[in-house]
Design an enzyme around this catalytic site. Structure first.
Site, PDB file in Angstrom:
ATOM      1  N   ARG A  56       1.117  -0.763  -0.073  1.00  0.00           N
ATOM      2  CA  ARG A  56       0.002   0.147   0.414  1.00  0.00           C
ATOM      3  C   ARG A  56       1.019   1.654   0.461  1.00  0.00           C
ATOM      4  NH1 ARG A  56      -1.302   2.142   4.447  1.00  0.00           N
ATOM      5  NH2 ARG A  56      -1.318  -0.049   5.334  1.00  0.00           N
ATOM      6  N   TYR A 109     -17.050  18.533 -14.780  1.00  0.00           N
ATOM      7  CA  TYR A 109     -17.126  16.786 -14.588  1.00  0.00           C
ATOM      8  C   TYR A 109     -18.037  16.633 -13.480  1.00  0.00           C
ATOM      9  CZ  TYR A 109     -16.497  11.361 -13.764  1.00  0.00           C
ATOM     10  OH  TYR A 109     -17.239  10.030 -13.771  1.00  0.00           O
ATOM     11  N   LYS A 206      -9.040   6.869 -18.453  1.00  0.00           N
ATOM     12  CA  LYS A 206      -9.433   7.377 -20.037  1.00  0.00           C
ATOM     13  C   LYS A 206      -8.256   7.100 -20.918  1.00  0.00           C
ATOM     14  CE  LYS A 206     -12.807   8.716 -18.174  1.00  0.00           C
ATOM     15  NZ  LYS A 206     -13.041   8.537 -16.196  1.00  0.00           N
TER      16      LYS A 206
END
Length: 370
Positions: A56, A109, A206
């Site tokens: 992590r 957005y 994206k």
């Protein structure tokens, strides 16, 4: 992860393929290995090999991606997250405190707006909206308690473009910081840090990943103190990507330059077709990359009809992948803005123009529009 190598002098496509991705010194593997491990053996208590202790906190595959992302944006530090929203959340929480105010685009957005409007306001954060293309309006929205100006350029889904350098000047004059969501332009077309931004954000889902097969986010900055704050939250809140997701994102980066050229060429052809079509009342396109939004002359019903009739353009949320997608923002990605200052027109259709044969895309649109 701090980015230190000689790749700054290299061209964009070279950096995308090589920055942080040197052949493995032990085996010669030309791809960065997927380090599928949750923990790392220590040589004595506190004796960390290469600085890795727990996945992590840090993972070598992730470190390679962070180096590559920083190199592409021309930044000193990169941090990878499990999604664009995890990166957005980390940036907002690292840079704002109760009583602070931020300015966001009036066509931001939907997910960014939802996080601010439905979550952060309950922790004492206030916000104002301003059109991203109007630097004077952004400056006018700044208050004494404004700590952050948050812009997208181009915006999602209305594709408005900011003068980033001018916004940076106005933001810094007021003692605030500027974050630029560079997801739509990508560093292939735009480097916000070089224009004065303090932080660049990406949904790597994206264009950077580019194949609709992975979710991810990133923050890049030149500010070591901010990077440390992002790193603290990356580890402390845990919104980190797994090594398989990171590997896919790295693989996507390698073809970013050639994909962006093709996305742009296809989108320009689509725009030329749509600008001359009687069924289309308005075409929104910044001139580069693959995102095109259109408003239909026949209103919402015509927009729904187009979404239904397209075949090569797949009806789906998200964008920036190799395949062409279509969506109705008001009912899909931006449904959370309904009834707000950021409400999206219901006759607006957003196209993510892929890299298929352009004649097939033009034929699909011509047939579906009738």
């Amino acid at each position: 992860m701090t980015h230190h190598d000689s790749s700054d002098r290299q061209g964009f496509a070279t950096r995308a393929i090589h920055a942080g991705q040197e052949p493995d010194p032990r085996t010669g593997a030309v791809n960065v290995p997927i380090y599928a491990t949750s923990t790392f053996a220590q040589d004595g208590v506190g004796g960390l090999r290469e600085g890795f202790e727990y996945a992590r906190t840090g993972n070598p595959t992730r470190a390679a991606l962070e180096t590559a992302l920083a190199a592409l944006e021309g930044g000193a530090h990169g941090r990878a997250f499990s999604s664009g929203m995890a990166a957005t959340d980390a940036a907002l929480r690292a840079m704002l405190r109760p009583g602070d105010h931020l300015v966001i685009p009036n066509d931001a957005y939907g997910g960014t707006f939802r996080l601010i409007d439905k979550v952060l306001v309950h922790w004492g954060i206030d916000y104002s909206v301003a059109p991203v293309g109007d630097t004077e309006a952004i400056a006018a929205a700044i208050r004494p308690e404004t700590k952050l100006v948050w812009i997208e350029s181009p915006t999602n889904p209305l594709l408005n473009v900011a003068d980033i350098a001018a916004v940076a000047t106005a933001t810094h004059a007021a003692g605030a910081r500027l974050v630029v969501d560079n997801t739509f332009a990508t560093p292939f077309y735009q480097r916000p840090l070089a224009l004065g931004a303090d932080v660049v954000l990406h949904s790597t889902t994206k264009y950077l990943g580019g194949h609709s097969d992975v979710i991810g986010g990133a923050l890049v900055t030149d500010d070591a103190e901010l990077d440390a704050a992002f790193g603290f939250l990356q580890n402390g809140a845990g919104g980190v990507p797994g090594p398989f997701d990171v590997f896919l994102t790295l693989r996507g980066l390698k073809t970013l330059a050639v994909r962006m050229e093709r996305h742009t060429a296809n989108a320009r052809a689509v725009v030329e077709l749509l600008r001359g079509h009687p069924g289309v009342s308005e075409v929104l396109y910044p001139g580069y990359a693959g995102m095109v939004s259109i408003r239909l002359a026949g209103g919402r019903e015509a927009a729904l009809d187009l979404c239904k009739k397209l075949e090569i353009f797949t009806l789906a949320e998200s964008l920036g992948g190799v395949e062409s997608l279509v969506e109705l923002p008001a009912a899909m990605t931006h449904a959370s803005t309904a009834g707000s200052l950021l409400e999206v027109p219901d006759d607006l259709v957003r196209l993510s123009v892929g890299i298929e044969d352009v004649e097939d895309l033009l034929g699909d649109l011509t047939r579906a529009l009738g």
